[in-house]
Design an enzyme around this catalytic site. Structure first.
Site, PDB file in Angstrom:
ATOM      1  N   GLU A 149     -70.633 -28.307  59.145  1.00  0.00           N
ATOM      2  CA  GLU A 149     -71.151 -29.626  58.779  1.00  0.00           C
ATOM      3  C   GLU A 149     -70.272 -30.717  59.379  1.00  0.00           C
ATOM      4  O   GLU A 149     -69.241 -31.075  58.791  1.00  0.00           O
ATOM      5  CB  GLU A 149     -71.166 -29.773  57.250  1.00  0.00           C
ATOM      6  CG  GLU A 149     -72.062 -28.789  56.538  1.00  0.00           C
ATOM      7  CD  GLU A 149     -72.543 -29.349  55.211  1.00  0.00           C
ATOM      8  OE1 GLU A 149     -73.756 -29.385  55.012  1.00  0.00           O
ATOM      9  OE2 GLU A 149     -71.699 -29.783  54.402  1.00  0.00           O
ATOM     10  N   ASN A 164     -78.311 -28.680  48.554  1.00  0.00           N
ATOM     11  CA  ASN A 164     -77.176 -29.202  47.789  1.00  0.00           C
ATOM     12  C   ASN A 164     -77.620 -30.513  47.160  1.00  0.00           C
ATOM     13  O   ASN A 164     -77.717 -31.529  47.845  1.00  0.00           O
ATOM     14  CB  ASN A 164     -75.994 -29.405  48.762  1.00  0.00           C
ATOM     15  CG  ASN A 164     -74.809 -30.079  48.097  1.00  0.00           C
ATOM     16  OD1 ASN A 164     -74.784 -30.264  46.879  1.00  0.00           O
ATOM     17  ND2 ASN A 164     -73.818 -30.444  48.905  1.00  0.00           N
ATOM     18  N   TRP A 165     -77.896 -30.456  45.877  1.00  0.00           N
ATOM     19  CA  TRP A 165     -78.418 -31.655  45.198  1.00  0.00           C
ATOM     20  C   TRP A 165     -77.340 -32.724  44.987  1.00  0.00           C
ATOM     21  O   TRP A 165     -77.645 -33.843  44.618  1.00  0.00           O
ATOM     22  CB  TRP A 165     -79.044 -31.284  43.838  1.00  0.00           C
ATOM     23  CG  TRP A 165     -80.286 -30.466  43.926  1.00  0.00           C
ATOM     24  CD1 TRP A 165     -80.871 -29.959  45.062  1.00  0.00           C
ATOM     25  CD2 TRP A 165     -81.116 -30.046  42.831  1.00  0.00           C
ATOM     26  NE1 TRP A 165     -82.008 -29.257  44.739  1.00  0.00           N
ATOM     27  CE2 TRP A 165     -82.183 -29.287  43.374  1.00  0.00           C
ATOM     28  CE3 TRP A 165     -81.070 -30.231  41.450  1.00  0.00           C
ATOM     29  CZ2 TRP A 165     -83.182 -28.722  42.577  1.00  0.00           C
ATOM     30  CZ3 TRP A 165     -82.061 -29.665  40.642  1.00  0.00           C
ATOM     31  CH2 TRP A 165     -83.110 -28.916  41.214  1.00  0.00           C
ATOM     32  N   LYS A 166     -76.086 -32.329  45.181  1.00  0.00           N
ATOM     33  CA  LYS A 166     -74.950 -33.239  44.950  1.00  0.00           C
ATOM     34  C   LYS A 166     -75.050 -33.849  43.535  1.00  0.00           C
ATOM     35  O   LYS A 166     -75.570 -33.201  42.629  1.00  0.00           O
ATOM     36  CB  LYS A 166     -74.871 -34.304  46.052  1.00  0.00           C
ATOM     37  CG  LYS A 166     -74.842 -33.661  47.435  1.00  0.00           C
ATOM     38  CD  LYS A 166     -74.467 -34.612  48.536  1.00  0.00           C
ATOM     39  CE  LYS A 166     -74.484 -33.860  49.870  1.00  0.00           C
ATOM     40  NZ  LYS A 166     -74.066 -34.700  50.994  1.00  0.00           N
ATOM     41  N   SER A 175     -77.737 -34.128  57.879  1.00  0.00           N
ATOM     42  CA  SER A 175     -78.993 -34.827  58.211  1.00  0.00           C
ATOM     43  C   SER A 175     -80.087 -33.908  58.736  1.00  0.00           C
ATOM     44  O   SER A 175     -80.851 -34.292  59.633  1.00  0.00           O
ATOM     45  CB  SER A 175     -78.731 -35.984  59.194  1.00  0.00           C
ATOM     46  OG  SER A 175     -77.886 -36.947  58.597  1.00  0.00           O
ATOM     47  N   HIS A 191     -66.772 -28.330  50.667  1.00  0.00           N
ATOM     48  CA  HIS A 191     -67.649 -29.387  51.204  1.00  0.00           C
ATOM     49  C   HIS A 191     -66.769 -30.573  51.620  1.00  0.00           C
ATOM     50  O   HIS A 191     -65.779 -30.879  50.960  1.00  0.00           O
ATOM     51  CB  HIS A 191     -68.679 -29.808  50.155  1.00  0.00           C
ATOM     52  CG  HIS A 191     -69.736 -30.697  50.728  1.00  0.00           C
ATOM     53  ND1 HIS A 191     -69.519 -32.036  50.957  1.00  0.00           N
ATOM     54  CD2 HIS A 191     -70.999 -30.434  51.148  1.00  0.00           C
ATOM     55  CE1 HIS A 191     -70.621 -32.552  51.493  1.00  0.00           C
ATOM     56  NE2 HIS A 191     -71.524 -31.610  51.626  1.00  0.00           N
ATOM     57  N   GLY A 235     -78.721 -31.618  52.246  1.00  0.00           N
ATOM     58  CA  GLY A 235     -78.382 -32.562  51.180  1.00  0.00           C
ATOM     59  C   GLY A 235     -79.597 -33.365  50.771  1.00  0.00           C
ATOM     60  O   GLY A 235     -80.475 -32.886  50.044  1.00  0.00           O
ATOM     61  N   GLY A 236     -79.679 -34.587  51.277  1.00  0.00           N
ATOM     62  CA  GLY A 236     -80.732 -35.513  50.873  1.00  0.00           C
ATOM     63  C   GLY A 236     -82.136 -34.931  50.882  1.00  0.00           C
ATOM     64  O   GLY A 236     -82.909 -35.138  49.940  1.00  0.00           O
ATOM     65  N   GLU A 293     -67.095 -33.631  51.243  1.00  0.00           N
ATOM     66  CA  GLU A 293     -66.900 -34.647  50.209  1.00  0.00           C
ATOM     67  C   GLU A 293     -65.749 -34.247  49.285  1.00  0.00           C
ATOM     68  O   GLU A 293     -64.988 -35.086  48.811  1.00  0.00           O
ATOM     69  CB  GLU A 293     -68.215 -34.861  49.440  1.00  0.00           C
ATOM     70  CG  GLU A 293     -69.193 -35.670  50.282  1.00  0.00           C
ATOM     71  CD  GLU A 293     -70.656 -35.383  50.037  1.00  0.00           C
ATOM     72  OE1 GLU A 293     -71.013 -34.808  48.996  1.00  0.00           O
ATOM     73  OE2 GLU A 293     -71.470 -35.738  50.930  1.00  0.00           O
ATOM     74  N   GLY A 317     -75.369 -37.215  55.573  1.00  0.00           N
ATOM     75  CA  GLY A 317     -75.922 -38.372  54.871  1.00  0.00           C
ATOM     76  C   GLY A 317     -76.059 -39.608  55.743  1.00  0.00           C
ATOM     77  O   GLY A 317     -76.276 -40.711  55.252  1.00  0.00           O
TER      78      GLY A 317
END
Ligand code: PGA
Length: 252
Positions: A167, A9-11, A212, A95, A233-234, A97, A173
């Site tokens: 999640e 997920n590049w966000k 993470s 998600h 993610g990251g 977010e 993150g």
């Protein structure tokens, strides 16, 4: 045997130039026959271009969100049919977010899941508790509520072409992943909850862990029996890190 999924997920990161670099590295380092499906979810505006660059490779295109409605006067929204039309196969829904920053309700998320599924996309339904929920011992209650709304609206049968991502919000993150035991416990709970409606579907449903995940912790997380890969993610923004995570996923 469930084939795992590793989804990136590049966000809201990247640019055309940065994406081109990342895609180039992903293509150059791609394993010939990965043991997991590998999904890449760039920002909406870059989907088509990245999709074109990844065509014919091991990577499958996914979106980060979708509109719950089919078509019409919904300014700024993008429908499941449109995502399908440009070559998307997966879409993330719910998600944390989006739930927290954009106030998406369980009901809206369930409608998005339904819209995606009905247009032939594979929805990745994110569920997960906040830190205060976990500390209050309410993890299962929160996850059950988020899951049940979808199962009620869509039926357990939709999970035949659907994925769950557990999640925990406190792990996203933050660099603080759930322990493999914590992940396994909630994944088993989720599978049990689906099994109460349909045991066969539950046994086949892929449940990803997200929060993470890194090259250094992916294998121990993915080794747990009910963890069928990850939503990353990251670490999905670095090709070598993402591909090390992909290599850690084995069918179980
Ligand atoms: P993270 O994000 O890997 O950066 O923690 C996971 C996610 O939000 O899907």
């Amino acid at each position: 045997m469930r084939r795992p999924i590793v989804a990136g997920n590049w966000k809201m990161h990247g640019s055309r130039a940065e994406n081109a670099r990342l895609v180039e590295e992903l293509l150059a380092q791609a394993p010939a026959a990965p043991a997991a499906d590998c999904v890449v979810c760039p920002p909406l505006v870059y989907l088509q271009e990245v999709g074109r660059q990844l065509r014919g490779s091991i990577y499958i295109l996914g979106a980060q969100d979708v509109c719950a409605d089919t078509q019409g006067a919904f300014t700024g929204e993008v429908s499941a049919a449109m995502l399908k039309d440009i070559g998307c196969e997966y879409v993330i829904v719910g998600h944390s977010e989006r739930r927290l920053l954009y106030r998406e309700s369980d009901q809206l998320v369930a409608r998005k899941f339904s819209a995606a599924h009905s247009k032939g996309l594979v929805p990745i339904l994110c569920v997960g508790e906040q830190l205060a929920d976990r500390e209050a011992g309410r993890t299962n209650e929160i996850v059950a509520r988020q899951l049940d709304v979808v199962l009620e609206l869509c039926g357990a049968g939709t999970l035949e072409r659907g994925v769950i991502a557990y999640e925990p919000v406190w792990a996203i993150g933050t660099g603080r992943n759930a322990t493999p035991d914590q992940a396994q416990e909630v994944h088993a709970f989720i599978r049990g909850r689906i099994a109460a409606r349909d045991a066969k579907i539950a046994a086949a449903t892929r449940i990803l862990y997200g929060g993470s995940v890194k090259a250094g912790n992916a294998a121990e997380l993915f080794n747990r029996p009910d963890v069928d890969g990850g939503l990353i993610g990251g670490a999905s923004l670095k090709a070598d890190e993402f591909l090390t995570i992909l290599a850690a996923a084995r069918p179980g």
